[in-house]
Write a protein that holds these residues in place. Structure first.
Motif, PDB file in Angstrom:
ATOM      1  N   MET A   1      -3.353  40.958 -65.732  1.00  5.63           N
ATOM      2  CA  MET A   1      -3.280  39.657 -66.386  1.00  5.63           C
ATOM      3  C   MET A   1      -1.822  39.214 -66.521  1.00  5.63           C
ATOM      4  O   MET A   1      -0.953  40.012 -66.850  1.00  5.63           O
ATOM      5  CB  MET A   1      -3.905  39.768 -67.779  1.00  5.63           C
ATOM      6  CG  MET A   1      -3.832  38.509 -68.579  1.00  5.63           C
ATOM      7  SD  MET A   1      -3.884  38.843 -70.364  1.00  5.63           S
ATOM      8  CE  MET A   1      -2.363  39.698 -70.632  1.00  5.63           C
ATOM      9  N   ILE A   2      -1.598  37.942 -66.249  1.00 10.77           N
ATOM     10  CA  ILE A   2      -0.255  37.386 -66.454  1.00 10.77           C
ATOM     11  C   ILE A   2      -0.384  36.304 -67.524  1.00 10.77           C
ATOM     12  O   ILE A   2      -1.270  35.449 -67.442  1.00 10.77           O
ATOM     13  CB  ILE A   2       0.303  36.753 -65.162  1.00 10.77           C
ATOM     14  CG1 ILE A   2       0.368  37.801 -64.049  1.00 10.77           C
ATOM     15  CG2 ILE A   2       1.682  36.140 -65.412  1.00 10.77           C
ATOM     16  CD1 ILE A   2       0.561  37.214 -62.687  1.00 10.77           C
ATOM     17  N   LYS A   3       0.495  36.383 -68.531  1.00 10.33           N
ATOM     18  CA  LYS A   3       0.366  35.430 -69.634  1.00 10.33           C
ATOM     19  C   LYS A   3       1.696  34.723 -69.884  1.00 10.33           C
ATOM     20  O   LYS A   3       2.719  35.370 -70.116  1.00 10.33           O
ATOM     21  CB  LYS A   3      -0.069  36.192 -70.883  1.00 10.33           C
ATOM     22  CG  LYS A   3      -0.421  35.315 -72.062  1.00 10.33           C
ATOM     23  CD  LYS A   3      -1.085  36.193 -73.113  1.00 10.33           C
ATOM     24  CE  LYS A   3      -1.003  35.624 -74.499  1.00 10.33           C
ATOM     25  NZ  LYS A   3      -1.200  36.682 -75.501  1.00 10.33           N
ATOM     26  N   VAL A  24      -2.911  31.671 -69.088  1.00 14.57           N
ATOM     27  CA  VAL A  24      -3.283  33.050 -68.768  1.00 14.57           C
ATOM     28  C   VAL A  24      -3.887  33.079 -67.367  1.00 14.57           C
ATOM     29  O   VAL A  24      -4.781  32.301 -67.051  1.00 14.57           O
ATOM     30  CB  VAL A  24      -4.305  33.608 -69.786  1.00 14.57           C
ATOM     31  CG1 VAL A  24      -4.801  34.972 -69.336  1.00 14.57           C
ATOM     32  CG2 VAL A  24      -3.677  33.696 -71.166  1.00 14.57           C
ATOM     33  N   ALA A  25      -3.340  33.956 -66.534  1.00  9.57           N
ATOM     34  CA  ALA A  25      -3.904  34.178 -65.205  1.00  9.57           C
ATOM     35  C   ALA A  25      -4.659  35.500 -65.253  1.00  9.57           C
ATOM     36  O   ALA A  25      -4.038  36.557 -65.335  1.00  9.57           O
ATOM     37  CB  ALA A  25      -2.803  34.219 -64.160  1.00  9.57           C
ATOM     38  N   PRO A  26      -5.992  35.458 -65.230  1.00  9.81           N
ATOM     39  CA  PRO A  26      -6.769  36.687 -65.427  1.00  9.81           C
ATOM     40  C   PRO A  26      -6.628  37.671 -64.266  1.00  9.81           C
ATOM     41  O   PRO A  26      -6.380  37.274 -63.135  1.00  9.81           O
ATOM     42  CB  PRO A  26      -8.213  36.185 -65.545  1.00  9.81           C
ATOM     43  CG  PRO A  26      -8.213  34.807 -65.000  1.00  9.81           C
ATOM     44  CD  PRO A  26      -6.825  34.268 -65.067  1.00  9.81           C
ATOM     45  N   SER A  27      -6.800  38.952 -64.564  1.00 10.84           N
ATOM     46  CA  SER A  27      -6.675  40.007 -63.562  1.00 10.84           C
ATOM     47  C   SER A  27      -7.733  39.858 -62.481  1.00 10.84           C
ATOM     48  O   SER A  27      -8.876  39.486 -62.760  1.00 10.84           O
ATOM     49  CB  SER A  27      -6.836  41.371 -64.212  1.00 10.84           C
ATOM     50  OG  SER A  27      -5.817  41.555 -65.150  1.00 10.84           O
ATOM     51  N   GLY A  28      -7.335  40.125 -61.250  1.00  4.11           N
ATOM     52  CA  GLY A  28      -8.273  40.126 -60.139  1.00  4.11           C
ATOM     53  C   GLY A  28      -8.688  38.755 -59.660  1.00  4.11           C
ATOM     54  O   GLY A  28      -9.573  38.630 -58.822  1.00  4.11           O
ATOM     55  N   LYS A  29      -8.063  37.713 -60.216  1.00  5.54           N
ATOM     56  CA  LYS A  29      -8.444  36.346 -59.847  1.00  5.54           C
ATOM     57  C   LYS A  29      -7.264  35.610 -59.202  1.00  5.54           C
ATOM     58  O   LYS A  29      -6.104  35.984 -59.403  1.00  5.54           O
ATOM     59  CB  LYS A  29      -8.872  35.554 -61.087  1.00  5.54           C
ATOM     60  CG  LYS A  29     -10.030  36.157 -61.828  1.00  5.54           C
ATOM     61  CD  LYS A  29     -11.337  35.863 -61.119  1.00  5.54           C
ATOM     62  CE  LYS A  29     -12.511  36.440 -61.911  1.00  5.54           C
ATOM     63  NZ  LYS A  29     -13.668  36.687 -61.056  1.00  5.54           N
ATOM     64  N   ALA A 207      -4.350  25.346 -62.034  1.00  2.87           N
ATOM     65  CA  ALA A 207      -3.515  24.735 -63.062  1.00  2.87           C
ATOM     66  C   ALA A 207      -2.814  23.536 -62.447  1.00  2.87           C
ATOM     67  O   ALA A 207      -2.020  23.698 -61.525  1.00  2.87           O
ATOM     68  CB  ALA A 207      -2.492  25.744 -63.582  1.00  2.87           C
ATOM     69  N   VAL A 208      -3.144  22.324 -62.922  1.00  4.86           N
ATOM     70  CA  VAL A 208      -2.470  21.129 -62.421  1.00  4.86           C
ATOM     71  C   VAL A 208      -1.261  20.867 -63.316  1.00  4.86           C
ATOM     72  O   VAL A 208      -1.404  20.735 -64.532  1.00  4.86           O
ATOM     73  CB  VAL A 208      -3.413  19.909 -62.424  1.00  4.86           C
ATOM     74  CG1 VAL A 208      -2.701  18.700 -61.830  1.00  4.86           C
ATOM     75  CG2 VAL A 208      -4.685  20.216 -61.650  1.00  4.86           C
TER      76      VAL A 208
END
Lengths: 371, 215
Positions: A1-3, A24-29, A207-208
């Motif tokens: 995850m990147i936050k 938040v960029a969820p893990s594995g996505k 994310a725009v």
């Protein structure tokens, strides 16, 4: 995850590139940053591996504050792919791919043999190993760039417009392979692009970003197309969004059985199979070849490849309603061809059948819930 | 000319080798000093104009004047070969600082960004990415510096440092053009051989350049 936690990047001349980004960029996505020039998407990306240092705010990698680790160590654990691949011209392809494992002090021989495996995985022949980047095409170089980013098997990948410098055909190819690769690897990916179609095709969430570095909307591609949050997002998402949103709409269609013909069949057989004057030719594995117009076949003549009309697109029966509708609209016979996973014919649908399905599905949703 | 060579083989060959090392050593020292200075000029862009202009200015000092001034600056003896080596190092440095900076600047921004993102540290990036890519530009500068040194060394004959230039002064004072001609031919041969060696070395160091040409 990147936050991202209230991340700001201000330059000494007063320009604000990123203004209080929370995300938040969820893990594995795959999270796509998309927006016009000057929206801070690349700046935001580069702050993750600290090629640019944030003015304030924190970026977390899982529970690690990225500002508190050594920058080089941080970067070796994050894959990075850039627009023109940025390959090292003085190193062979295999050594380019093995860059990070070698930097990490891994065994040279092992790093190289793994690099060759990776090359094959991204669709490059092992025979390219000893070549230099300048001997490869743009698309091939970009594949090397992806392999290089994957070499140390980092959990996180940053991709900065990786496919925008290649022609549209190669780009689509690279995108498809990227999605296939990601389905196997499940990396946490941040992907920057200015192309909304690419964003919608690749992103699990999009994310725009607006000029001035603020987040306009963070949503799934389908939500972005059907429910843009303001005029800016609506304008950026662009025209045809109702039609494009169908790309995320799957629905059970009830295909009609199609009488088929084969190459070499005579006019009488074509006449028997034809509906509305057209019949569909398939090969021995029942894969569609094209449509034959019964009237174009004189008495006693046979079906030859030259007689086939190949205008119609093929839609996977398990795919989106957009694909099915396009198949119907593009078919010379007015009947869209649906195929299974092996490419074999399942049946055909007309445009009105698809539209009916769409309408009933959307109506059900309007009446069923507030969504 | 041939007779002179037959009668004085030891002189001529010792002059040749003096000429050789006096031409090469300053380029080597000059390059070693030019690398960090050139790196600074390329890394901090605002230092590029002052550094390269200053380097250019050094090159405008007349060689004979510099040779004569050296002993008073360095405190060496007037006939010491150190004077020549230091003076020629100054000229080599003057040429090479700009060349090193330009060579490092020739590395595309994409490649620098990629190298940083891969996790190369500052010095690691310089040695393993920037410098190897700058080799073609730097060796082009080395060729100019080396050949020009071969020519400049001969001026040292005027202040009494014996090397191939001594053939010029001897031919001139004895009115034997053949001896001067011998000096010119040997200088020319030396310059060509050194130039060829640098080209060869550059080819060995940059196999990727030929790969590009073959495409």
């Amino acid at each position: 995850m990147i936050k991202f936690e209230s991340v700001v990047k201000k330059y000494p001349d007063g320009t604000v590139a990123v203004n209080g980004l929370d995300l938040v960029a969820p893990s594995g996505k795959i999270t796509v940053f998309v927006g016009p020039s000057g929206c801070g998407k690349t700046t935001s990306l580069r702050m993750i591996n600290r090629m640019i240092e944030p003015t304030s705010g924190t970026i977390w990698l899982d529970d690690q504050d990225t500002g508190k680790v050594d920058a080089s160590t941080l970067r070796r654990g994050i894959g990075y792919v850039i627009q023109h691949a940025g390959l090292f011209p003085h190193r062979t392809i295999v050594d380019n791919v093995a860059t990070v494992p070698l930097l990490l002090g891994r065994d040279k021989k092992k790093a190289r043999s793994q690099a060759i495996e990776l090359m094959e995985r991204v669709g490059l022949p092992a025979s390219f190993a000893k070549r230099y980047p300048a001997q490869l095409s743009g698309g091939q170089q970009q594949r090397v760039g992806v392999a290089r980013a994957l070499a140390a098997d980092p959990p996180v990948m940053l991709m900065d417009e990786p496919f925008s410098a290649v022609d549209p055909v190669v780009r689509a190819e690279l995108q498809d392979e990227f999605l296939r690769l990601q389905s196997e690897l499940g990396k946490t990916i941040i992907f920057v692009t200015h192309d909304i179609d690419e964003a919608v095709k690749l992103g699990d969430q999009v994310a725009v970003l607006k000029v001035g570095g603020t987040l306009a909307q963070l949503a799934s591609p389908a939500t972005l197309l059907t429910d843009p949050v303001d005029d800016f997002v609506a304008g950026f998402v662009g025209r045809d969004r109702g039609y494009r949103a169908l790309g995320f709409e799957s629905g059970q269609l009830d295909p009609d059985t199609e009488q088929t013909v084969k190459l070499g069949d005579d006019a009488a057989a074509v006449g028997r199979a034809a509906r509305d004057g057209w019949s569909l030719a398939v090969d021995d594995a029942r894969r569609p070849l094209g449509w034959v117009r019964a009237a174009a076949l004189a008495e006693g003549k046979q079906v030859t490849p030259e007689l086939l009309h190949r205008g119609g697109t093929l839609a996977p029966v398990s795919g989106s309603l957009r694909g099915a509708l396009d198949a119907a609209l593009s078919s010379p016979a007015g009947r869209g061809v649906l195929i299974d996973d092996n490419g074999a014919l399942v049946g055909t649908v007309t445009a009105s059948e698809v539209v009916q399905r769409i309408e009933s599905q959307l109506a059900g949703r309007r009446n069923g819930s507030d969504g | 000319m041939i007779n002179y060579l037959k009668n004085n083989p030891d002189n001529v060959s010792s002059w040749f080798f003096t000429h050789l090392w006096m031409s090469v050593l300053p380029v080597v020292i000059g390059l070693i000093i030019a690398l960090p200075i050139g790196w600074v000029a390329s890394r901090y862009r605002w230092t590029y104009p002052p550094i390269t202009n200053l380097a250019g200015l050094l090159y405008t000092i007349p060689s004979l004047a510099l040779f004569i001034l050296m002993p008073s600056i360095l405190g060496t003896k007037i006939l010491s070969p150190v004077n020549m080596v230091v003076a020629l190092t100054v000229y080599s440095l003057a040429l090479l600082v700009r060349v090193v900076a330009d060579g490092l600047n020739s590395v595309a921004p994409d490649i620098r960004a990629a190298a940083t993102a891969m996790g190369f540290s500052g010095i690691g990036r310089f040695l393993r990415v920037d410098l190897p890519i700058a080799v073609p530009v730097i060796t082009a500068g080395l060729r100019v510096a080396t050949v020009s040194n071969v020519s400049l060394v001969s001026v040292g004959a005027l202040i009494g440092v014996p090397q191939l230039g001594s053939l010029f002064t001897e031919g001139f004072s004895r009115y034997i053009p053949g001896i001067t001609l011998l000096g010119i031919l040997l200088c020319l041969a030396l310059a060509l051989v050194l130039d060829a060696l640098i080209v060869l070395g550059s080819r060995v160091l940059t196999p990727w350049q030929r790969a590009v040409a073959k495409r």
